[in-house]
Design an enzyme around this catalytic site. Structure first.
Site, PDB file in Angstrom:
ATOM      1  N   ASN A  86     106.054  96.443  66.010  1.00 19.86           N
ATOM      2  CA  ASN A  86     105.802  95.882  67.334  1.00 19.86           C
ATOM      3  C   ASN A  86     104.471  95.144  67.261  1.00 19.86           C
ATOM      4  O   ASN A  86     103.406  95.764  67.250  1.00 19.86           O
ATOM      5  CB  ASN A  86     105.740  97.019  68.378  1.00 19.86           C
ATOM      6  CG  ASN A  86     105.341  96.506  69.749  1.00 19.86           C
ATOM      7  OD1 ASN A  86     105.323  95.307  70.003  1.00 19.86           O
ATOM      8  ND2 ASN A  86     105.011  97.428  70.644  1.00 19.86           N
ATOM      9  N   TRP A  87     104.562  93.821  67.199  1.00 19.94           N
ATOM     10  CA  TRP A  87     103.331  93.024  67.038  1.00 19.94           C
ATOM     11  C   TRP A  87     102.517  92.955  68.325  1.00 19.94           C
ATOM     12  O   TRP A  87     101.415  92.436  68.319  1.00 19.94           O
ATOM     13  CB  TRP A  87     103.696  91.614  66.576  1.00 19.94           C
ATOM     14  CG  TRP A  87     103.979  91.520  65.107  1.00 19.94           C
ATOM     15  CD1 TRP A  87     103.828  92.506  64.169  1.00 19.94           C
ATOM     16  CD2 TRP A  87     104.433  90.359  64.398  1.00 19.94           C
ATOM     17  NE1 TRP A  87     104.168  92.032  62.917  1.00 19.94           N
ATOM     18  CE2 TRP A  87     104.543  90.723  63.037  1.00 19.94           C
ATOM     19  CE3 TRP A  87     104.769  89.057  64.774  1.00 19.94           C
ATOM     20  CZ2 TRP A  87     104.957  89.811  62.059  1.00 19.94           C
ATOM     21  CZ3 TRP A  87     105.186  88.156  63.800  1.00 19.94           C
ATOM     22  CH2 TRP A  87     105.287  88.536  62.460  1.00 19.94           C
ATOM     23  N   LYS A  88     103.098  93.412  69.428  1.00 23.46           N
ATOM     24  CA  LYS A  88     102.420  93.312  70.727  1.00 23.46           C
ATOM     25  C   LYS A  88     101.947  91.867  70.950  1.00 23.46           C
ATOM     26  O   LYS A  88     102.592  90.937  70.478  1.00 23.46           O
ATOM     27  CB  LYS A  88     101.268  94.319  70.815  1.00 23.46           C
ATOM     28  CG  LYS A  88     101.698  95.726  70.425  1.00 23.46           C
ATOM     29  CD  LYS A  88     100.755  96.772  70.904  1.00 23.46           C
ATOM     30  CE  LYS A  88     101.185  98.122  70.349  1.00 23.46           C
ATOM     31  NZ  LYS A  88     100.600  99.244  71.032  1.00 23.46           N
ATOM     32  N   HIS A 147     108.775 100.163  76.847  1.00 20.58           N
ATOM     33  CA  HIS A 147     107.523 100.491  76.159  1.00 20.58           C
ATOM     34  C   HIS A 147     106.502 100.941  77.203  1.00 20.58           C
ATOM     35  O   HIS A 147     106.448 100.399  78.306  1.00 20.58           O
ATOM     36  CB  HIS A 147     107.007  99.276  75.382  1.00 20.58           C
ATOM     37  CG  HIS A 147     105.896  99.629  74.437  1.00 20.58           C
ATOM     38  ND1 HIS A 147     104.606  99.831  74.867  1.00 20.58           N
ATOM     39  CD2 HIS A 147     105.896  99.853  73.100  1.00 20.58           C
ATOM     40  CE1 HIS A 147     103.850 100.166  73.825  1.00 20.58           C
ATOM     41  NE2 HIS A 147     104.614 100.185  72.743  1.00 20.58           N
ATOM     42  N   GLU A 183     103.500 100.350  77.572  1.00 19.03           N
ATOM     43  CA  GLU A 183     102.608  99.289  78.086  1.00 19.03           C
ATOM     44  C   GLU A 183     103.327  98.455  79.146  1.00 19.03           C
ATOM     45  O   GLU A 183     102.707  98.001  80.109  1.00 19.03           O
ATOM     46  CB  GLU A 183     102.097  98.438  76.908  1.00 19.03           C
ATOM     47  CG  GLU A 183     101.071  99.223  76.087  1.00 19.03           C
ATOM     48  CD  GLU A 183     100.955  98.829  74.623  1.00 19.03           C
ATOM     49  OE1 GLU A 183     101.435  97.753  74.230  1.00 19.03           O
ATOM     50  OE2 GLU A 183     100.374  99.633  73.859  1.00 19.03           O
ATOM     51  N   GLU A 239     107.849 107.922  71.892  1.00 21.25           N
ATOM     52  CA  GLU A 239     106.486 107.408  71.736  1.00 21.25           C
ATOM     53  C   GLU A 239     105.535 108.145  72.679  1.00 21.25           C
ATOM     54  O   GLU A 239     105.372 107.748  73.846  1.00 21.25           O
ATOM     55  CB  GLU A 239     106.454 105.919  72.069  1.00 21.25           C
ATOM     56  CG  GLU A 239     107.239 105.049  71.106  1.00 21.25           C
ATOM     57  CD  GLU A 239     106.531 103.738  70.870  1.00 21.25           C
ATOM     58  OE1 GLU A 239     106.279 103.419  69.700  1.00 21.25           O
ATOM     59  OE2 GLU A 239     106.206 103.038  71.842  1.00 21.25           O
ATOM     60  N   GLY A 244      98.251 103.671  69.623  1.00 19.58           N
ATOM     61  CA  GLY A 244      97.014 102.919  69.423  1.00 19.58           C
ATOM     62  C   GLY A 244      95.763 103.771  69.434  1.00 19.58           C
ATOM     63  O   GLY A 244      94.651 103.247  69.487  1.00 19.58           O
ATOM     64  N   SER A 283     100.768 105.627  66.340  1.00 24.68           N
ATOM     65  CA  SER A 283      99.803 105.669  65.227  1.00 24.68           C
ATOM     66  C   SER A 283     100.446 106.068  63.897  1.00 24.68           C
ATOM     67  O   SER A 283      99.818 106.741  63.078  1.00 24.68           O
ATOM     68  CB  SER A 283      98.624 106.589  65.564  1.00 24.68           C
ATOM     69  OG  SER A 283      97.935 106.095  66.694  1.00 24.68           O
ATOM     70  N   GLY A 289     103.063  99.926  65.787  1.00 21.35           N
ATOM     71  CA  GLY A 289     102.254  98.879  66.402  1.00 21.35           C
ATOM     72  C   GLY A 289     101.186  98.378  65.451  1.00 21.35           C
ATOM     73  O   GLY A 289     101.418  97.493  64.627  1.00 21.35           O
ATOM     74  N   GLY A 290     100.001  98.990  65.526  1.00 16.48           N
ATOM     75  CA  GLY A 290      98.847  98.511  64.757  1.00 16.48           C
ATOM     76  C   GLY A 290      99.144  98.271  63.281  1.00 16.48           C
ATOM     77  O   GLY A 290      98.804  97.208  62.737  1.00 16.48           O
TER      78      GLY A 290
HETATM   79  C1  PEP Z   1     103.642 100.943  69.720  1.00 21.41           C
HETATM   80  O1  PEP Z   1     103.046 100.028  70.260  1.00 21.41           O
HETATM   81  O2  PEP Z   1     104.841 101.119  69.970  1.00 21.41           O
HETATM   82  C2  PEP Z   1     102.915 101.813  68.801  1.00 21.41           C
HETATM   83  C3  PEP Z   1     103.513 102.874  68.343  1.00 21.41           C
HETATM   84  O3  PEP Z   1     101.635 101.428  68.494  1.00 21.41           O
HETATM   85  P1  PEP Z   1     100.695 102.104  67.386  1.00 21.41           P
HETATM   86  O4  PEP Z   1     101.497 102.230  66.119  1.00 21.41           O
HETATM   87  O5  PEP Z   1      99.554 101.136  67.229  1.00 21.41           O
HETATM   88  O6  PEP Z   1     100.275 103.422  67.908  1.00 21.41           O
END
Ligand code: PEP
Length: 256
Positions: free
Chosen positions: A13-15, A99, A101, A171, A177, A217, A238-239
């Site tokens: 997930n590049w956000k 998600h 966010e 999640e 994050g 994470s 994500g990250g």
């Molecule tokens: C996400 O945005 O779905 C996510 C899991 O982010 P991260 O891996 O950065 O925690």
């Protein structure tokens, strides 16, 4: 992972990161590293404006492209929104829905999540439906109540046959994050309970068939242990998906 019954999926997930012009070097690195990783499906979920560049640069590879959100309306006067039909026509194959966010910043409700899931399936896209609890809910011990309710409402009115085309993702919001990860036991427990909800709503065959990912994470250091859990069928990342090297390491962990 349980490859006998369901596929393993590693989704990035590049956000709201990267520019269309930055996709090619990332795609080149990923394509050359992923040629031999046959045991998992790989997805990059990009911002809608980057989907066409991602589709172009991942063409003829094992990597599919997804979007990060979709309108709950089919078409019409919804300025600024992007429909499932538009994403599909633009080459996307997956869409993240629900998600945390989007739930937090766009006020996405459980009802909207359910509409988006239905439209996405209507347009032959695979929804990746996210559920998870806040830190407060985690500490109050109400994770399972919340996650069960989110799964039930996301799948409300969806037949077993259509549900088998979906992907779910657990999640925990406190892990997204933050660098703080659910332990493998915690991830396994919640994912197994999500599968129990699927068994209650549908049947054993359907519950066995739907991949449930963990997100929060995930990184090269913790991926193997999380992915070794029987009900954790992959990761939503994500990250670490913004760094080709780290993302490739997670994909390799999923191929063990
Ligand atoms: C996400 O945005 O779905 C996510 C899991 O982010 P991260 O891996 O950065 O925690």
């Amino acid at each position: 992972m349980n490859r006998k019954y369901r596929k393993t999926v590693i989704a990035g997930n590049w956000k709201m990161n990267l520019l269309p012009s930055q996709v090619k070097p990332f795609a080149d690195a990923l394509k050359s590293a992923c040629g031999k990783t046959k045991h998992c499906d790989i997805v990059i979920c990009a911002p809608a404006v980057i989907v066409p560049a991602a589709v172009k640069h991942f063409k003829d590879s094992r990597i599919a492209v997804g979007a990060q959100d979709v309108s709950e309306h089919d078409s019409g006067a919804y300025t600024g929104e992007v429909s499932a039909a538009q994403l599909r026509d633009g080459g996307a194959k997956y869409v993240i829905i629900g998600h945390s966010e989007c739930r937090e910043y766009h006020g996405e409700t459980d009802r909207a999540v359910n509409s988006k899931v239905k439209l996405t399936l209507d347009h032959d896209l695979t929804p990746i439906v996210c559920v998870g609890e806040t830190l407060w809910q985690h500490e109050a011990g109400i994770t399972l109540d919340l996650v069960r309710a989110q799964v039930k409402s996301a799948l409300y009115g969806i037949t077993a046959e259509r549900a088998r085309k979906m992907i779910l993702a657990y999640e925990p919001i406190w892990a997204i994050g933050t660098g703080r990860t659910a332990t493998p036991d915690q991830a396994q427990y919640v994912c197994s309970q999500m599968r129990a909800v699927l068994r209650e709503m549908y049947d054993a065959r359907t519950a066995r068939a739907i991949p449930i990912l963990y997100g929060g994470s995930m990184n090269p250091g913790n991926a193997a242990e999380l992915l070794a859990q029987p009900d954790v069928d992959g990761g939503l990342i994500g990250g670490a998906s913004l760094d080709a090297g780290k993302f490739i390491s997670i994909i390799q962990a999923a191929n063990q």
